[in-house]
Scaffold this active site. Structure first.
Site, PDB file in Angstrom:
ATOM      1  N   SER A  49     -12.936  -1.545 -22.241  1.00 34.40           N
ATOM      2  CA  SER A  49     -14.115  -0.643 -21.704  1.00 34.40           C
ATOM      3  C   SER A  49     -15.626  -1.080 -22.005  1.00 34.40           C
ATOM      4  CB  SER A  49     -13.726   0.808 -22.153  1.00 34.40           C
ATOM      5  OG  SER A  49     -14.644   1.856 -21.245  1.00 34.40           O
ATOM      6  N   HIS A  88      -7.498   4.056 -16.405  1.00 31.39           N
ATOM      7  CA  HIS A  88      -8.298   3.628 -17.704  1.00 31.39           C
ATOM      8  C   HIS A  88      -7.818   4.242 -19.031  1.00 31.39           C
ATOM      9  CE1 HIS A  88     -12.363   2.233 -18.791  1.00 31.39           C
ATOM     10  NE2 HIS A  88     -12.303   3.074 -19.783  1.00 31.39           N
ATOM     11  N   ASP A 116      -8.838   3.380 -11.602  1.00 35.17           N
ATOM     12  CA  ASP A 116      -9.853   3.335 -12.520  1.00 35.17           C
ATOM     13  C   ASP A 116     -11.212   3.321 -11.989  1.00 35.17           C
ATOM     14  OD1 ASP A 116     -11.392   3.155 -14.662  1.00 35.17           O
ATOM     15  OD2 ASP A 116     -10.524   1.205 -15.583  1.00 35.17           O
TER      16      ASP A 116
END
Length: 324
Positions: A171, A295, A265
């Protein structure tokens, strides 16, 4: 595999979640915990840490786990943790945790870093870069680069092999890893692999997948806006390539990439776009899109088989890139 459709707005289609992923999402909803964007930044940090290990696999035992610090350019001592399966002179992954530049730390990603070290046979150095809102852009990016450069230049004092280095993160940590790969090229530092796990790469969250998953699961538009609202100083920061690596002038000659994305996501499209940008510049890219998961799935190995597969795939990429 048994799949189920997620609840979506009328006329908006989402790829189906796997049955096990849908079950996790349903359990998260039933738990009724407030979304991080409904909390103060300090509350969000504590809430994220409290829930970080709920779905993770048991922590592997490793021969070396050592805490140390890295001096940033302004003199701040960045906490770091070394994981290694032996005391040998090992190749090393420098790892940056996710959390929207606002939450997360070494502890929230302790199990994942142990798993990557255990499965790959490599050392992993996890870096506690400074977080928003106390430390805004580009502090996290500067900290990440200072940490990577330290490992590249000072590995010998840690008993590591500086000639075989990788950088990675998930991320926001994937964003930092991509930035370090570009800076490593510019600095002439050796880098064998950039491991980008559902990285953020765009200046503005305006892709089709951002629209498709504006209401989640998990990573909603409100949460992304909250994170970036803590991190950026002004809207102009979004147009800096260190915030959005897709805006980098060129990525010619950067390290080969292993990119792992979640199909369901908000950031999947920008991950694909960055893979395309790298490939267009002649960079070798191994792109894996894990179907029916969301995610953060990589840290859900106790419940989601795709997490175990992705961990295996990432470890294999590390072994192959860092072999003598």
């Amino acid at each position: 595999m048994n799949k189920t459709l997620a609840a979506v707005a009328p006329g908006t289609w989402q790829p189906p979640l796997t049955g096990k992923m849908a079950s996790v999402v349903e359990r998260m909803a039933r738990a009724g915990h407030p979304s991080l964007d409904q909390l103060t930044p300090e509350e969000a940090k504590a809430s994220y840490e409290k829930g970080a290990g709920v779905l993770e696999v048991p922590k592997p035992d490793l021969a070396r786990i050592e805490d140390f610090s890295i001096t940033a350019r302004d003199g701040f001592e960045l906490p770091a943790r070394l994981y290694a399966p032996s005391s040998a002179k090992l190749p090393t992954l420098v790892y940056f945790h996710g959390g929207g530049f606002t939450v997360g730390n070494i502890r929230t990603h302790d199990t994942l870093c142990r798993v990557l070290s255990h499965k790959s046979g490599c050392a992993v150095v996890s870096v506690d870069y400074r977080l928003a809102p106390a430390h805004k852009f580009p502090t996290a990016s500067n900290d990440a680069w200072d940490a990577f450069a330290f490992i590249a230049n000072e590995s010998a004092r840690l008993g590591l092999d500086a000639s075989r280095l990788a950088v990675g993160g998930d991320s926001a940590g994937g964003t930092l890893a991509a930035v370090c790969a570009i800076l490593a090229r510019d600095a002439g530092l050796p880098l064998a692999l950039q491991m980008l796990i559902y990285p953020g790469t765009t200046a503005h969250q305006d892709t089709a997948s951002h629209r498709r998953y504006a209401d989640g699961p998990l990573l909603t538009k409100a949460l992304i806006d909250y994170f970036f609202g803590q991190y950026v100083r002004t809207p102009a920061d979004r147009d800096d390539w260190r915030f959005a690596p897709l805006l980098a002038d060129d990525v010619d000659g950067v390290a080969p990439a292993w990119i792992g994305l979640a199909e369901c996501d908000a950031v999947v499209d920008e991950g694909i776009a960055y893979a395309d940008k790298l490939r267009a510049s002649g960079v070798a890219v191994d792109l894996e899109i894990y179907r029916g998961v969301i995610h953060e799935f990589l840290k859900m190995g106790r419940a989601i088989p795709e997490a175990l597969q992705a961990q295996d795939d990432a470890a294999r990429a590390l072994r192959e890139a860092l072999k003598p």
